[in-house]
Design an enzyme around this catalytic site. Structure first.
Site, mmCIF file in Angstrom:
data_model
loop_
_atom_site.group_PDB
_atom_site.id
_atom_site.type_symbol
_atom_site.label_atom_id
_atom_site.label_comp_id
_atom_site.label_asym_id
_atom_site.label_seq_id
_atom_site.Cartn_x
_atom_site.Cartn_y
_atom_site.Cartn_z
ATOM 1 N N ASP A 27 49.371 0.475 -49.783
ATOM 2 C CA ASP A 27 50.294 1.360 -48.888
ATOM 3 C C ASP A 27 51.330 1.534 -49.696
ATOM 4 O O ASP A 27 52.208 2.388 -49.331
ATOM 5 C CB ASP A 27 50.554 0.744 -47.525
ATOM 6 C CG ASP A 27 51.086 -0.578 -47.633
ATOM 7 O OD1 ASP A 27 50.260 -1.502 -48.145
ATOM 8 O OD2 ASP A 27 52.109 -0.896 -47.161
ATOM 9 N N TYR A 147 57.335 -10.129 -41.426
ATOM 10 C CA TYR A 147 58.078 -10.786 -42.463
ATOM 11 C C TYR A 147 59.621 -10.944 -42.021
ATOM 12 O O TYR A 147 60.119 -10.358 -41.088
ATOM 13 C CB TYR A 147 58.322 -9.613 -43.923
ATOM 14 C CG TYR A 147 56.946 -9.375 -44.308
ATOM 15 C CD1 TYR A 147 56.210 -10.187 -45.136
ATOM 16 C CD2 TYR A 147 56.425 -8.119 -44.072
ATOM 17 C CE1 TYR A 147 55.172 -10.072 -45.728
ATOM 18 C CE2 TYR A 147 55.116 -7.607 -44.464
ATOM 19 C CZ TYR A 147 54.456 -8.740 -45.529
ATOM 20 O OH TYR A 147 53.268 -8.455 -45.954
ATOM 21 N N LYS A 178 49.942 -11.545 -41.268
ATOM 22 C CA LYS A 178 50.077 -11.534 -42.807
ATOM 23 C C LYS A 178 51.572 -11.869 -42.932
ATOM 24 O O LYS A 178 52.578 -10.970 -42.409
ATOM 25 C CB LYS A 178 49.652 -10.497 -43.597
ATOM 26 C CG LYS A 178 50.127 -10.119 -44.930
ATOM 27 C CD LYS A 178 49.918 -8.624 -45.417
ATOM 28 C CE LYS A 178 50.667 -8.411 -46.671
ATOM 29 N NZ LYS A 178 50.827 -7.050 -47.148
#
Length: 271
Positions: A27, A147, A178
């Protein structure tokens, strides 16, 4: 029926059927610009499939641009979030697609990006929750890319913080998370132990250190898989590299004398 649909799609995200995953995010062309020349995209995808990648992650437009037969043994994950490096706030992610659109493209899963600690964290959390609701309605697996990024983050490698992020993903409805890798790397085991859902280690060592050793270290810490993009698609022989990483992810076992602390330094700065 819908639960069965999600289970079937989750199964397609693991070629070996061992619930372990090697995903290749592609991406970056939205966030940073072209990753390969336009006429090389099909070659790159074929190399990833030949190497044994379990899945690729692309935006919706890219998913329309390649021949369906290319992904004959590789899952398709459609990424729903976007931002560019030209933005006034690079940590602000917005939804640019939805689950229904991903279904029309034949997606096996969708992914959403959330930056905890950013100025727009609240909206990103709301978006993740809304997508999770649609995923449950349609039987679509959801990978949350969560994140620690933004002005409120002091130590993005703190295991306690990463454990918090994994629980944010789980509590808002994701099937996998993730996220960044803790330092020292053996403390990634704490993140895994505290996560109700499988943890995928993001990125790879940006200093040129051995990617296979990095993968071995994080898998030894208990991660359920790897999600590595730039270090794979910029490699001169991506098929060979993916094949080696696939062996790490789906191998019969890890070396018992593996010293994870040897790799603590190479994980610094992983995206």
């Amino acid at each position: 029926m819908l639960k069965t649909g999600k289970q079937l799609r989750l199964r397609r995200l693991s070629l070996a059927g061992d619930d372990r995953h090697l995903l290749v995010p592609l991406d970056h062309s939205v966030s940073d610009g072209p990753i390969v020349p336009a006429d090389k995209w099909d070659d790159l995808l074929r190399a990833l499939v030949a190497g044994g990648a379990d899945g690729i992650i692309v935006h919706k437009g890219r998913a329309r641009s390649f021949a369906p037969d290319i992904l004959k043994s590789c899952a398709l994950v459609v990424h729903l979030s976007a931002s560019t490096s030209c933005s006034a706030d690079v940590h602000a992610k917005v939804l640019v697609s939805d689950v229904e659109e991903a279904l029309t493209l034949g997606a096996d899963a969708v992914s959403v990006h959330v930056n905890i600690g950013s100025d727009t964290e609240a909206q990103q959390l709301a978006d993740l929750g809304a997508v999770a609701r649609s995923c449950d309605a349609w039987g679509m697996p959801l990978i949350a890319m969560v994140y620690p990024r933004g002005p409120r983050i002091e130590d993005p490698r703190d295991p306690a913080l990463l454990s918090h992020l994994a629980n944010v993903a789980a509590d808002l409805g994701a099937d996998m998370v993730k996220t960044s890798v803790a330092l020292p790397v053996e403390r990634m085991a704490e993140v895994v132990a505290n996560s109700p859902i499988p943890v995928l280690a993001a990125g790879g060592p940006p200093d040129g250190s051995d990617l296979v050793e990095y993968g071995t270290a994080v898998m030894a810490a208990g991660c359920r898989g790897l999600a590595i993009g730039r270090r794979i698609f910029s490699h001169p022989a991506p098929a060979a590299l993916v094949s080696r990483l696939s062996a790490v992810v789906h191998g019969d076992g890890l070396s018992t004398d593996m010293r994870m602390t040897d790799y603590s330094t190479i994980v610094a700065g992983v995206a």
